[in-house]
Design a protein around this motif. Structure first.
Motif, PDB file in Angstrom:
ATOM      1  N   UNK A   1      63.771 -27.052  41.932  1.00  0.00           N
ATOM      2  CA  UNK A   1      63.132 -28.299  41.480  1.00  0.00           C
ATOM      3  C   UNK A   1      64.196 -29.207  40.912  1.00  0.00           C
ATOM      4  N   UNK A   2      64.214 -30.432  41.400  1.00  0.00           N
ATOM      5  CA  UNK A   2      65.170 -31.398  40.873  1.00  0.00           C
ATOM      6  C   UNK A   2      64.635 -32.049  39.612  1.00  0.00           C
ATOM      7  N   UNK A   3      65.402 -31.976  38.540  1.00  0.00           N
ATOM      8  CA  UNK A   3      65.026 -32.573  37.260  1.00  0.00           C
ATOM      9  C   UNK A   3      66.175 -33.466  36.823  1.00  0.00           C
ATOM     10  N   UNK A   4      65.895 -34.730  36.636  1.00  0.00           N
ATOM     11  CA  UNK A   4      66.953 -35.689  36.326  1.00  0.00           C
ATOM     12  C   UNK A   4      66.627 -36.415  35.042  1.00  0.00           C
ATOM     13  N   UNK A   5      67.515 -36.267  34.071  1.00  0.00           N
ATOM     14  CA  UNK A   5      67.372 -36.956  32.797  1.00  0.00           C
ATOM     15  C   UNK A   5      68.245 -38.204  32.801  1.00  0.00           C
ATOM     16  N   UNK A   6      67.800 -39.203  32.062  1.00  0.00           N
ATOM     17  CA  UNK A   6      68.583 -40.425  31.935  1.00  0.00           C
ATOM     18  C   UNK A   6      68.292 -41.086  30.600  1.00  0.00           C
ATOM     19  N   UNK A   7      69.174 -42.012  30.225  1.00  0.00           N
ATOM     20  CA  UNK A   7      68.938 -42.829  29.047  1.00  0.00           C
ATOM     21  C   UNK A   7      69.732 -42.475  27.824  1.00  0.00           C
ATOM     22  N   UNK A   8      70.521 -41.438  27.834  1.00  0.00           N
ATOM     23  CA  UNK A   8      71.291 -41.064  26.660  1.00  0.00           C
ATOM     24  C   UNK A   8      72.484 -41.978  26.454  1.00  0.00           C
ATOM     25  N   UNK A   9      73.277 -41.637  25.439  1.00  0.00           N
ATOM     26  CA  UNK A   9      74.468 -42.423  25.139  1.00  0.00           C
ATOM     27  C   UNK A   9      74.724 -42.450  23.647  1.00  0.00           C
ATOM     28  N   UNK A  96      59.370 -28.186  31.478  1.00  0.00           N
ATOM     29  CA  UNK A  96      57.985 -28.198  31.950  1.00  0.00           C
ATOM     30  C   UNK A  96      57.489 -26.766  32.101  1.00  0.00           C
ATOM     31  N   UNK A  97      56.214 -26.576  31.769  1.00  0.00           N
ATOM     32  CA  UNK A  97      55.619 -25.247  31.834  1.00  0.00           C
ATOM     33  C   UNK A  97      54.286 -25.327  32.548  1.00  0.00           C
ATOM     34  N   UNK A  98      54.087 -24.486  33.562  1.00  0.00           N
ATOM     35  CA  UNK A  98      52.895 -24.567  34.398  1.00  0.00           C
ATOM     36  C   UNK A  98      51.695 -23.881  33.764  1.00  0.00           C
ATOM     37  N   UNK A  99      51.875 -22.704  33.232  1.00  0.00           N
ATOM     38  CA  UNK A  99      50.746 -21.913  32.735  1.00  0.00           C
ATOM     39  C   UNK A  99      50.867 -21.682  31.234  1.00  0.00           C
ATOM     40  N   UNK A 102      52.115 -24.939  25.491  1.00  0.00           N
ATOM     41  CA  UNK A 102      53.523 -25.155  25.187  1.00  0.00           C
ATOM     42  C   UNK A 102      53.787 -24.862  23.715  1.00  0.00           C
ATOM     43  N   UNK A 103      55.011 -24.552  23.429  1.00  0.00           N
ATOM     44  CA  UNK A 103      55.410 -24.238  22.057  1.00  0.00           C
ATOM     45  C   UNK A 103      56.762 -24.860  21.765  1.00  0.00           C
ATOM     46  N   UNK A 104      56.948 -25.291  20.523  1.00  0.00           N
ATOM     47  CA  UNK A 104      58.237 -25.831  20.116  1.00  0.00           C
ATOM     48  C   UNK A 104      59.287 -24.739  19.967  1.00  0.00           C
ATOM     49  N   UNK A 105      58.840 -23.493  19.838  1.00  0.00           N
ATOM     50  CA  UNK A 105      59.776 -22.397  19.590  1.00  0.00           C
ATOM     51  C   UNK A 105      59.927 -21.464  20.780  1.00  0.00           C
ATOM     52  N   UNK A 106      58.920 -21.413  21.650  1.00  0.00           N
ATOM     53  CA  UNK A 106      58.885 -20.435  22.722  1.00  0.00           C
ATOM     54  C   UNK A 106      59.545 -20.991  23.978  1.00  0.00           C
ATOM     55  N   UNK A 107      60.802 -21.410  23.885  1.00  0.00           N
ATOM     56  CA  UNK A 107      61.415 -22.115  25.011  1.00  0.00           C
ATOM     57  C   UNK A 107      61.737 -21.210  26.190  1.00  0.00           C
ATOM     58  N   UNK A 108      61.691 -19.906  26.014  1.00  0.00           N
ATOM     59  CA  UNK A 108      61.950 -19.002  27.128  1.00  0.00           C
ATOM     60  C   UNK A 108      60.853 -19.060  28.191  1.00  0.00           C
ATOM     61  N   UNK A 109      59.679 -19.581  27.857  1.00  0.00           N
ATOM     62  CA  UNK A 109      58.561 -19.562  28.789  1.00  0.00           C
ATOM     63  C   UNK A 109      58.387 -20.859  29.564  1.00  0.00           C
ATOM     64  N   UNK A 110      59.352 -21.738  29.506  1.00  0.00           N
ATOM     65  CA  UNK A 110      59.295 -22.962  30.312  1.00  0.00           C
ATOM     66  C   UNK A 110      59.870 -22.685  31.694  1.00  0.00           C
ATOM     67  N   UNK A 111      59.248 -23.305  32.689  1.00  0.00           N
ATOM     68  CA  UNK A 111      59.610 -23.002  34.068  1.00  0.00           C
ATOM     69  C   UNK A 111      60.770 -23.852  34.593  1.00  0.00           C
ATOM     70  N   UNK A 112      60.852 -25.083  34.165  1.00  0.00           N
ATOM     71  CA  UNK A 112      61.867 -25.985  34.674  1.00  0.00           C
ATOM     72  C   UNK A 112      62.529 -26.724  33.519  1.00  0.00           C
ATOM     73  N   UNK A 113      63.836 -26.946  33.675  1.00  0.00           N
ATOM     74  CA  UNK A 113      64.632 -27.603  32.643  1.00  0.00           C
ATOM     75  C   UNK A 113      65.491 -28.694  33.252  1.00  0.00           C
ATOM     76  N   UNK A 114      65.673 -29.744  32.460  1.00  0.00           N
ATOM     77  CA  UNK A 114      66.655 -30.745  32.843  1.00  0.00           C
ATOM     78  C   UNK A 114      68.052 -30.246  32.542  1.00  0.00           C
ATOM     79  N   UNK A 115      69.039 -30.998  33.012  1.00  0.00           N
ATOM     80  CA  UNK A 115      70.427 -30.588  32.859  1.00  0.00           C
ATOM     81  C   UNK A 115      70.980 -30.890  31.475  1.00  0.00           C
ATOM     82  N   UNK A 116      70.257 -31.668  30.729  1.00  0.00           N
ATOM     83  CA  UNK A 116      70.697 -32.044  29.391  1.00  0.00           C
ATOM     84  C   UNK A 116      71.356 -33.409  29.402  1.00  0.00           C
TER      85      UNK A 116
END
Length: 123
Positions: A1-9, A96-99, A102-116
């Motif tokens: 899955x392509x995940x693209x973040x933008x807007x930082x700086x 992003x998490x499909x099933x 969501x949790x602020x602490x349980x980040x291991x259960x997210x399915x897709x991540x942006x590159x940062x």
């Protein structure tokens, strides 16, 4: 899955910045989504969540300074950051998490991540 973040700086303390995250290959209406961040020398921490029904959850330390939103028509997640502080300097990640909820602490259960994307706040 392509995940693209933008807007930082870089921005001065007290300023504002917006981040965007496009999930290219999923239909985000079925996903809960979140923003996390990681500062140098620190662990990853949850910033904000937005569930499938658009209900948000904010980390206590934000005190209402940030706003999460989503546009399912564009499969895009947003983060609007106001009154930025030097402590907000970090690499920001969308997820992003499909099933399940969501949790602020349980980040291991997210399915897709942006590159940062880097956000730097100077005082």
């Amino acid at each position: 899955v392509g995940v693209v973040e933008s807007g930082g700086g870089s921005v001065q303390a007290g300023g504002s910045m917006s981040l965007s995250c496009v999930f290219a290959d999923i239909t985000t209406v079925y996903y809960g989504m979140a923003w996390f961040r990681q500062a140098p020398g620190k662990g990853r921490e949850g910033v904000e969540i937005i569930e499938r029904d658009n209900s948000p959850t904010y980390a206590d330390f934000l005190k209402g300074r940030f706003t999460i939103s989503r546009d399912n028509g564009k499969d895009t997640l947003y983060l609007r950051m106001n009154t930025l502080k030097s402590d907000d300097t970090a690499m920001y990640y969308c997820a992003a998490r499909r099933w399940g909820g969501c949790s602020l602490k349980d980040y291991d259960n997210y399915d897709y991540w942006g590159q940062g994307i880097q956000v730097t706040v100077s005082s």
